[in-house]
Design a protein around this motif. Structure first.
Motif, PDB file in Angstrom:
ATOM      1  N   LEU A  35       0.839  -1.183   0.000  1.00 23.53           N
ATOM      2  CA  LEU A  35       0.000   0.000   0.000  1.00 23.53           C
ATOM      3  C   LEU A  35       0.878   1.237   0.000  1.00 23.53           C
ATOM      4  N   GLY A  36       0.511   2.232  -0.829  1.00 23.00           N
ATOM      5  CA  GLY A  36       1.267   3.472  -0.861  1.00 23.00           C
ATOM      6  C   GLY A  36       0.450   4.599  -1.450  1.00 23.00           C
ATOM      7  N   VAL A  37       0.806   5.817  -1.072  1.00 24.12           N
ATOM      8  CA  VAL A  37       0.161   7.006  -1.613  1.00 24.12           C
ATOM      9  C   VAL A  37       0.950   7.428  -2.845  1.00 24.12           C
ATOM     10  N   VAL A  38       0.276   7.472  -3.997  1.00 21.49           N
ATOM     11  CA  VAL A  38       0.922   7.868  -5.246  1.00 21.49           C
ATOM     12  C   VAL A  38       0.976   9.388  -5.324  1.00 21.49           C
ATOM     13  N   ARG A  48      -9.368  16.566   0.482  1.00 25.09           N
ATOM     14  CA  ARG A  48      -8.183  16.191  -0.291  1.00 25.09           C
ATOM     15  C   ARG A  48      -8.536  15.075  -1.266  1.00 25.09           C
ATOM     16  N   LEU A  49      -7.937  15.125  -2.442  1.00 27.95           N
ATOM     17  CA  LEU A  49      -7.981  14.004  -3.378  1.00 27.95           C
ATOM     18  C   LEU A  49      -6.702  13.206  -3.169  1.00 27.95           C
ATOM     19  N   VAL A  50      -6.834  11.901  -3.003  1.00 27.98           N
ATOM     20  CA  VAL A  50      -5.677  11.048  -2.761  1.00 27.98           C
ATOM     21  C   VAL A  50      -5.726   9.880  -3.734  1.00 27.98           C
ATOM     22  N   LEU A  51      -4.633   9.660  -4.439  1.00 23.60           N
ATOM     23  CA  LEU A  51      -4.491   8.521  -5.335  1.00 23.60           C
ATOM     24  C   LEU A  51      -3.604   7.510  -4.628  1.00 23.60           C
ATOM     25  N   ILE A  52      -4.157   6.342  -4.313  1.00 21.08           N
ATOM     26  CA  ILE A  52      -3.385   5.317  -3.614  1.00 21.08           C
ATOM     27  C   ILE A  52      -3.175   4.124  -4.533  1.00 21.08           C
ATOM     28  N   ARG A  53      -2.117   3.366  -4.273  1.00 20.31           N
ATOM     29  CA  ARG A  53      -1.850   2.133  -5.018  1.00 20.31           C
ATOM     30  C   ARG A  53      -1.876   0.988  -4.015  1.00 20.31           C
ATOM     31  N   ARG A  54      -2.696  -0.015  -4.313  1.00 20.68           N
ATOM     32  CA  ARG A  54      -2.799  -1.210  -3.490  1.00 20.68           C
ATOM     33  C   ARG A  54      -2.635  -2.421  -4.380  1.00 20.68           C
ATOM     34  N   ASP A  55      -1.622  -3.218  -4.122  1.00 19.16           N
ATOM     35  CA  ASP A  55      -1.339  -4.422  -4.901  1.00 19.16           C
ATOM     36  C   ASP A  55      -1.274  -4.135  -6.400  1.00 19.16           C
ATOM     37  N   GLY A  56      -0.665  -3.032  -6.781  1.00 16.43           N
ATOM     38  CA  GLY A  56      -0.485  -2.703  -8.192  1.00 16.43           C
ATOM     39  C   GLY A  56      -1.703  -2.097  -8.855  1.00 16.43           C
ATOM     40  N   GLU A  58      -4.540   1.173  -8.683  1.00 17.95           N
ATOM     41  CA  GLU A  58      -4.724   2.501  -8.100  1.00 17.95           C
ATOM     42  C   GLU A  58      -6.203   2.800  -7.856  1.00 17.95           C
ATOM     43  N   HIS A  59      -6.459   3.585  -6.804  1.00 17.17           N
ATOM     44  CA  HIS A  59      -7.811   4.004  -6.436  1.00 17.17           C
ATOM     45  C   HIS A  59      -7.773   5.494  -6.117  1.00 17.17           C
ATOM     46  N   LEU A  71     -13.907   7.470  -5.296  1.00 14.46           N
ATOM     47  CA  LEU A  71     -14.412   8.059  -6.537  1.00 14.46           C
ATOM     48  C   LEU A  71     -14.226   7.163  -7.742  1.00 14.46           C
ATOM     49  N   GLU A  72     -13.055   6.547  -7.852  1.00 16.86           N
ATOM     50  CA  GLU A  72     -12.766   5.781  -9.051  1.00 16.86           C
ATOM     51  C   GLU A  72     -11.780   4.680  -8.715  1.00 16.86           C
ATOM     52  N   GLY A  73     -11.961   3.547  -9.331  1.00 18.45           N
ATOM     53  CA  GLY A  73     -11.014   2.471  -9.157  1.00 18.45           C
ATOM     54  C   GLY A  73     -11.688   1.154  -9.460  1.00 18.45           C
ATOM     55  N   PRO A  74     -10.998   0.141  -9.743  1.00 16.57           N
ATOM     56  CA  PRO A  74      -9.551   0.108  -9.865  1.00 16.57           C
ATOM     57  C   PRO A  74      -9.076   0.760 -11.161  1.00 16.57           C
ATOM     58  N   ILE A  75      -8.015   1.510 -11.053  1.00 24.92           N
ATOM     59  CA  ILE A  75      -7.401   2.201 -12.184  1.00 24.92           C
ATOM     60  C   ILE A  75      -6.091   1.493 -12.481  1.00 24.92           C
TER      61      ILE A  75
END
Length: 104
Positions: A35-38, A48-56, A58-59, A71-75
Motif C-alpha cells: 500500500l502506498g500514496v501515489v 483532499r484528493l488522494v491517489l493510492i496504489r494497493r497491490d499494483g 490505483e484508487h 471516486l474511481e477504481g480500480p485504475i
C-alpha cells in the motif's frame, strides 16, 4: 574527535539527500510494501484528493468533509497498457455464461 563526528553526520546527511531516504527501505530481504500514496492534492482546507496504489492497482479517494468517498477504481497504474477499443468491444459482445435464457 568532535570534528570527525560532525563530518560523518554532514556526509551522511548529504548522502540521504542525494540518494533519498527511500533507498534504505529497498534493501534486499525487506518485505515489499503493498500500500502506498501515489499522489495527494488539497482541494480546500477540509478536503483532499488522494491517489493510492494497493497491490499494483490505483484508487482515487476524496477524503475530508462529512464523509470519505471512493471516486474511481480500480485504475490501471500509469504506464500499464490501457485496453484498446477493439478489446472493449469484444468483451462487451462476448456472450456471458450466466446470461438468462429467453422469458416465456
Amino acid at each position: 574527535m568532535l570534528g570527525l563526528v560532525l563530518g560523518f553526520i554532514l556526509v551522511t546527511g548529504w548522502l540521504v539527500r542525494r540518494f533519498g531516504g527511500g533507498a534504505l527501505m529497498r534493501l534486499p530481504g525487506r518485505a515489499q510494501r503493498r500500500l502506498g500514496v501515489v499522489e495527494a492534492m488539497a482541494l480546500d482546507p477540509r478536503r483532499r484528493l488522494v491517489l493510492i496504489r494497493r497491490d499494483g492497482v490505483e484508487h482515487l479517494l476524496l477524503l475530508g468533509g462529512t464523509q470519505d468517498l471512493h471516486l474511481e477504481g480500480p485504475i490501471p497504474p500509469a504506464g500499464a497498457a490501457a485496453p484498446t477499443f477493439e478489446t472493449v468491444l469484444n468483451e462487451a459482445a462476448a456472450p456471458t455464461a450466466h446470461a438468462p435464457g429467453p422469458v416465456p
